[in-house]
Design an enzyme around this catalytic site. Structure first.
Site, PDB file in Angstrom:
ATOM      1  N   SER A   1       0.869  -1.356  -0.067  1.00  0.00           N
ATOM      2  CA  SER A   1      -0.141   0.097  -0.024  1.00  0.00           C
ATOM      3  C   SER A   1       0.766   1.222   0.123  1.00  0.00           C
ATOM      4  O   SER A   1       0.337   2.324  -0.503  1.00  0.00           O
ATOM      5  CB  SER A   1      -0.955  -0.069   1.352  1.00  0.00           C
ATOM      6  OG  SER A   1      -0.100   0.095   2.338  1.00  0.00           O
TER       7      SER A   1
ATOM      8  N   LYS B   1       0.602   4.847   6.695  1.00  0.00           N
ATOM      9  CA  LYS B   1      -0.247   5.489   5.699  1.00  0.00           C
ATOM     10  C   LYS B   1       0.527   7.105   5.799  1.00  0.00           C
ATOM     11  O   LYS B   1       1.414   7.455   6.434  1.00  0.00           O
ATOM     12  CB  LYS B   1      -1.795   5.600   5.891  1.00  0.00           C
ATOM     13  CG  LYS B   1      -2.492   4.350   5.985  1.00  0.00           C
ATOM     14  CD  LYS B   1      -2.544   3.648   4.779  1.00  0.00           C
ATOM     15  CE  LYS B   1      -3.045   2.300   5.050  1.00  0.00           C
ATOM     16  NZ  LYS B   1      -3.042   1.424   3.535  1.00  0.00           N
TER      17      LYS B   1
END
Length: 479
Positions: free
Chosen positions: A73, A161
Site C-alpha cells: 500500500s 499511511k
C-alpha cells in the site's frame, strides 16, 4: 577648674594595620590535577549526552528490534516483499509486489510490453526496514505529508499511511489530485518531485525484438533521426529562423514534430504494439484491477545539447489545453505558450551547447519546467474542458533550424494518483472533525485507507508515530 582653653587632650594613635598584598598569581594546578578535572568534565558531558540519547531512543521503535513493511500500500515509498525484475527483451528494470506477482497470470514489462518476464529465477526481497518515532507526537510536530503508523479498530497490526488532511479540514479527490480546503495539495505528499515520478517509457531500453521507431511518430518526413538511446535533429538552414536580424517568435517557426506513442504495456489480449492512450497502469501491482483512466500529468525528460538560431520545443496536452515550451539555443531564451498566447519567458543562465537535463511537464494543473534539477517555470492554469475522444499524442517534441542531440530520453508520469471512486459513502468531499485526520497510501490502486474506511477518517489518538527508513539502512538499488 580648668577653662576650656586650658584643657589638653592627649590621644595615642595606633599604627596603621598592615594588609598583606594579594598575589596576582593563581595557585598552580599540577598536571595530574588538570588531567583529573578534564576526565571528570568529559565523563559528565558524555553521561548527559548518553542519557539524552537513551531518552530519545526510548521514543523510537525499531532500533533494537526489526520492523518491516508488509504489503504494497505504500509503494514505491516503502516496499513490502517484492521482486526486482529485468525484462528479457528491453533489459528495463522494475519491481513488482511479491504477493501480487504470485496471483498474476503473467508479468508484463511496463516499458516495452513484453509479456513473458520470468519470475521463477528472480529473488524474493524482504520488505523495507523502518523505524517508528513517537517523539513528534510528544512535541506535536506532525505535518501533512508525513508517513505515520496508526492503529485501527479490528486491525491487529499497525497501518502505515501518509497524512493527507488535518483536523477540521475538508478534503476530496478531483481528477486524481488530492484537494484540501478547495486547493490541490498533492504536491506536498512528496517533498522531492523526482520521487513522485515513475517512468512510462525509457528510450535507453528499446525492444530488441521489435523496431523502436514505432514509439515516435513523424507526421511527415523531417530531419529527426531516431536511434536506440538517442534522438537527433540536424537542420542547418539557419536563415529562415531570423526576421530582420532577430530570432522569430517560437510560435512562428516551422517546427518539425516528433510525437510520442504509447504501446499497450499491460496485461491485454491485444498485441503490445497496439497504440493506446497513456493510461494509469502501475506495474508494481500486476494483479490489480486498477481503473485504467487517462493520465494527464506527464513529463518529457532528456539531456539536451543544442546550438543554432532556431528553436527546440516540447508540446504538452491536458484535455482541451495545449502548452508549448520553446527554447532558443543561441539566445538562451525560454518561452511558454498557452495555445498561441505567450504567457512566460525567461533567459536561461546557461550555455545549451554544453548541455543539461531538461524536465518539462504537467502536474497538479501546473506547467513545470526544470533545468538540471532546478525549477524554472511553475505556471498554474485552470481546469481544461474534458475531451471525449482519445488523446494519442499527449507529449511531442519539435525543432526547427537547430542542431540538437537528446539522450537519456524518458516519458515520465506523476505517480500520486488519488482515485475518488472508492469513497465508502460515494461522497466526493469529507469534512474532518476536531480529532480526525485523513490518510492515504501512496499505492492508491490497492491501498485501504480513508477513501474506503467507513467514516472516511481516523482518530488523532490512533496515531502511534512517524515512520521512516533509518539512515543506517543502505538505500535500495535502482530502479
Amino acid at each position: 577648674m580648668a577653662t576650656p582653653e586650658e584643657l589638653t587632650i592627649t590621644a595615642e594613635v595606633s599604627p596603621p594595620l598592615s594588609v598583606p598584598k594579594r598575589s596576582k598569581r593563581l595557585p598552580r594546578v599540577s598536571e595530574a590535577q588538570f588531567t583529573r578535572i578534564a576526565r571528570i568534565s568529559v565523563a559528565t558531558v558524555a553521561t548527559l549526552v548518553l542519557l539524552l540519547m537513551l531518552v530519545r531512543l526510548w521514543f523510537i521503535d525499531g532500533v533494537f528490534r526489526t520492523i518491516r513493511i508488509e504489503g504494497p500500500s505504500m509503494a514505491p515509498t516503502l516496499l513490502g516483499a517484492h521482486y526486482h525484475l529485468t525484462c528479457d527483451d528491453c533489459l528495463f528494470e522494475f519491481r513488482v509486489d511479491a504477493d501480487g506477482a504470485a496471483r498474476a497470470p503473467r508479468i508484463v514489462c511496463p516499458n516495452c510490453g513484453y509479456r513473458e518476464v520470468k519470475l521463477e529465477e528472480a529473488e524474493r526481497l524482504a520488505g523495507d526496514v523502518v523505524v517508528m518515532d513517537r517523539w513528534p507526537l510528544l512535541i506535536g510536530s506532525l505535518r501533512r505529508g508525513d508517513v505515520i503508523g496508526l492503529s485501527q479498530p479490528g486491525m491487529p497490526e499497525l497501518a502505515v499511511k501518509r497524512l493527507a488532511a488535518l483536523p477540521g479540514e475538508t478534503w476530496s479527490a478531483v481528477d486524481g489530485d488530492l484537494v484540501v480546503q478547495g486547493s490541490r495539495v498533492s504536491t506536498l505528499l512528496r517533498h522531492d518531485l523526482t520521487s513522485r515520478l515513475s517512468t512510462v517509457y525509457d528510450h535507453n531500453h528499446p525492444s530488441r525484438h521489435i523496431s523502436n521507431v514505432d514509439r515516435w511518430l513523424r507526421p511527415t518526413e523531417n530531419h529527426w533521426k531516431i536511434t536506440p538511446g538517442k534522438l537527433v535533429f540536424d537542420d542547418q538552414n539557419q536563415t529562415s529562423a531570423r526576421e530582420n536580424g532577430s530570432p522569430k517568435p517560437a510560435d512562428r517557426l516551422p517546427v518539425q514534430w516528433l510525437a510520442y506513442q504509447q504501446w499497450t504495456t499491460w496485461e491485454s489480449p491485444a498485441p503490445r504494439t497496439t497504440l493506446s492512450e497513456v493510461l494509469d497502469n502501475d506495474s508494481y501491482n500486476p494483479d490489480s484491477s486498477r481503473l485504467m483512466t487517462r493520465l494527464r500529468d506527464l513529463f518529457f525528460e532528456a539531456h539536451l545539447t543544442s546550438s543554432g538560431a532556431g528553436t527546440f520545443a516540447v508540446k504538452l496536452r491536458d484535455e482541451s489545453k495545449t502548452f508549448q515550451v520553446a527554447i532558443s539555443p543561441d539566445t538562451q531564451l525560454l518561452q511558454l505558450f498557452d495555445g498561441t498566447k505567450l504567457v512566460y519567458e525567461k533567459k536561461l543562465a546557461t550555455n545549451l551547447e554544453r548541455g543539461g537535463m531538461l524536465l518539462a511537464g504537467l502536474i497538479d494543473r501546473r506547467v513545470l519546467v526544470a533545468w538540471n534539477g532546478r525549477p524554472i517555470i511553475e505556471h498554474p492554469y485552470r481546469d481544461p474542458i474534458a475531451v471525449r475522444g482519445k488523446i494519442m499524442d499527449p507529449v511531442a517534441i519539435g525543432a526547427s533550424n537547430v542542431s540538437l542531440t537528446l539522450t537519456e530520453v524518458r516519458i515520465r508520469r506523476d505517480n500520486v494518483i488519488v482515485p475518488p471512486a472508492t469513497f465508502a459513502d460515494n461522497d466526493s468531499e469529507v469534512r474532518l472533525g476536531a480529532d480526525e485526520i485523513a490518510v492515504l497510501g501512496d499505492n492508491s490502486a490497492v491501498s485501504v485507507d480513508s477513501r474506503s474506511w467507513p467514516l472516511g477518517s481516523a482518530k488523532t489518538s490512533s496515531v502511534r508515530g512517524l515512520v521512516y527508513r533509518p539512515f543506517w539502512i543502505a538505500p535500495r538499488s535502482a530502479p
